[in-house]
Design an enzyme around this catalytic site. Sequence first.
Site, PDB file in Angstrom:
ATOM      1  N   LYS A 244       0.488  -1.003   0.070  1.00 39.10           N
ATOM      2  CA  LYS A 244       0.167   0.100   0.313  1.00 39.10           C
ATOM      3  C   LYS A 244       0.919   1.131  -0.466  1.00 39.10           C
ATOM      4  O   LYS A 244       2.410   1.360   0.179  1.00 39.10           O
ATOM      5  CB  LYS A 244      -0.785  -0.206   1.249  1.00 39.10           C
ATOM      6  CG  LYS A 244      -1.986  -1.306   0.941  1.00 39.10           C
ATOM      7  CD  LYS A 244      -2.936  -0.844   0.109  1.00 39.10           C
ATOM      8  CE  LYS A 244      -4.789  -2.512  -0.156  1.00 39.10           C
ATOM      9  NZ  LYS A 244      -3.923  -3.200  -0.136  1.00 39.10           N
TER      10      LYS A 244
HETATM   11  C1  LIG Z   1      -5.514  -3.581   0.498  1.00 34.90           C
HETATM   12  C2  LIG Z   1      -6.737  -3.802   0.975  1.00 34.90           C
HETATM   13  C3  LIG Z   1      -7.445  -4.092   1.808  1.00 34.90           C
HETATM   14  C4  LIG Z   1      -6.992  -5.282   3.155  1.00 34.90           C
HETATM   15  O1  LIG Z   1      -5.872  -4.413   3.833  1.00 34.90           O
HETATM   16  P1  LIG Z   1      -5.102  -5.906   4.191  1.00 34.90           P
HETATM   17  O2  LIG Z   1      -4.133  -4.498   5.252  1.00 34.90           O
HETATM   18  O3  LIG Z   1      -4.379  -5.978   3.423  1.00 34.90           O
HETATM   19  O4  LIG Z   1      -5.837  -6.177   5.069  1.00 34.90           O
HETATM   20  C5  LIG Z   1      -8.761  -3.408   1.658  1.00 34.90           C
HETATM   21  N1  LIG Z   1      -9.592  -2.885   0.374  1.00 34.90           N
HETATM   22  C6  LIG Z   1      -8.851  -2.911  -0.217  1.00 34.90           C
HETATM   23  C7  LIG Z   1      -9.396  -2.164  -1.830  1.00 34.90           C
HETATM   24  C8  LIG Z   1      -7.153  -3.214  -0.300  1.00 34.90           C
HETATM   25  O5  LIG Z   1      -6.726  -3.006  -1.744  1.00 34.90           O
END
Ligand SMILES: *Cc1c(COP(=O)(O)O)cnc(C)c1O
Length: 400
Positions: free
Chosen positions: A186
Site C-alpha cells: 500500500k
Molecule cells: C489491501 C486492501 C484491503 C485489505 O487490507 P489488508 O491490510 O491487506 O488487510 C482492503 N480493501 C482494499 C480495497 C485493499 O486494496
Amino acid sequence: MPGFEVFGEEEKQEVMQVLESGVLFRYGFEDQRQQQWKVRQFEEAFARYTGAAHAQAVTSGTAALKVALIALGVGAGDEVITQGFTFVATWEAVLDCGAVPVFTEIDGTLNMDPQDLEKKIGPKTKAIIPVHMMGAPARIEEIVAIAGRHGIPVLEDTAQAAGARLHGRHLGTFGAIGTFSFDSVKTITTGEGGMCITNDKALWQRMDQYHDHGHDHLPNPGGRGGEGRPFIGFNYRMMEIQGAIGLAQLAKLDSIVAAQQRNKAVLREAAAAIPGVEFREVFDPAGDSATFLTFLLPDKAKADAVAAVLRDAGVPAIRWSENTWHYYPRWEHLLDGKTPCDDGWPFVAHGKRRYIYDPKALPNTVALLERALTYQVPVQLTQEQQDAICTALAAAARIF
Ligand SMILES: *Cc1c(COP(=O)(O)O)cnc(C)c1O
C-alpha cells in the site's frame, strides 16, 4: 503505490526507539515506556493529516473494515452493498460480521456506480462500502447523498487511496467511517496494519473498545485489569513497532503522492498516443494519489492486442479482468459458497442458502475491465523503466 520504495533511515530510527524501551504493547507499561506511545501518536498524526476528528489503529485494512462494520452495528440478517471491483477483503469483512455482501456495477471511475447503488438498496441494507480503487475517488459525494436519503451509513474503503483528496478533502472523511490499509504493497506501509477514521466520537469509542476485547480504556485504580467493558470484542490491536513505522511513513506520504503524480503524467502522455484510447475517469486530478494509470481501448480485442505488445516488450500491463483477487466473476470461492464451516456458514444458514451470486450479474463491470489496461506507478521511476514503458506504448500505438 508502495511506501516500501522509500523505506529507510527514518523508519529505522523510529523502530529503534521502541526496541530501546522494550515496550511493544500499545497500552500500559508506563514505567518502562519512556513516554513513548507510538501507536497513539500515529493515530493522532493520521487524524490530523486527514482532517478527521478521531483515528483508530488496527492490525490490518481487513480488520479496519470489520471493526468499522461492527461499530456501525452490522450483523446477521443485514446486507452491505459494495462494488464488484475491489479486493476480496471488502466482502470478507462483511461475511465475517454475519452479514451478506451485495455487489454493484462500477462506472467510468472504475468505482461504485451510484445509479446501480440506488437500485440495490433494499430493506436489509445496513451499510454501503464504496471503494476508492487504485488511488482515485468513487463518486463519493453522490453516493453519500443517496445513502443519506435512505438513512444508511457509508463506510469508505480507502485502503488503496491514502493521501488522495477530492476537492481538497481527504478520501475517507466523506462517509461515517473511512478505513485504510498499511500492508506491504500500500501507499504507506507498516508491514501489516490498518486505520479507521471518523468524526463521530461515539463510533470511534465503539471501534476503540471492540478492537481490544471491549476494554473501555478509562482511568481506574485497578489499571488495565480493572477496566470496564460495554460489550464483547476481539483483538485487533496494532503494536508499537508498527505505530513507529507508520509515523515515519506518514511523514513521507505527500512526497510519495507528488512523485507518483509526476511519474503518472509521463506514462499517461505516452499512452495517449494509442488511437482510440480513453482514460479512467479521475474527476479531481489534483487530488489523485496517482498510484495507478488505467487506460481503456475501444473493445476487448484491441485491449488484448495492446496487452500482447506490452507483454512482448517486457513491460506487461495489469489486466484486472484476469485477476482472481479483485474481480467479481473470478471469485469462484464466493460464487460457489466455499467455506471451511461444516454447516456452510456464512453462505448457508439453517440449512438454506442465504444469497445466490450469479457470475453474470455485473455485465458493465466486465465490459469496462475487459477493455482496461493498468500500470502501477512507481514512486521512483528510473529512466530505464520509463523508457521501456514509453517505447512499448509507442509500439502499441502503431498497431492500429
Ligand atoms: C489491501 C486492501 C484491503 C485489505 O487490507 P489488508 O491490510 O491487506 O488487510 C482492503 N480493501 C482494499 C480495497 C485493499 O486494496
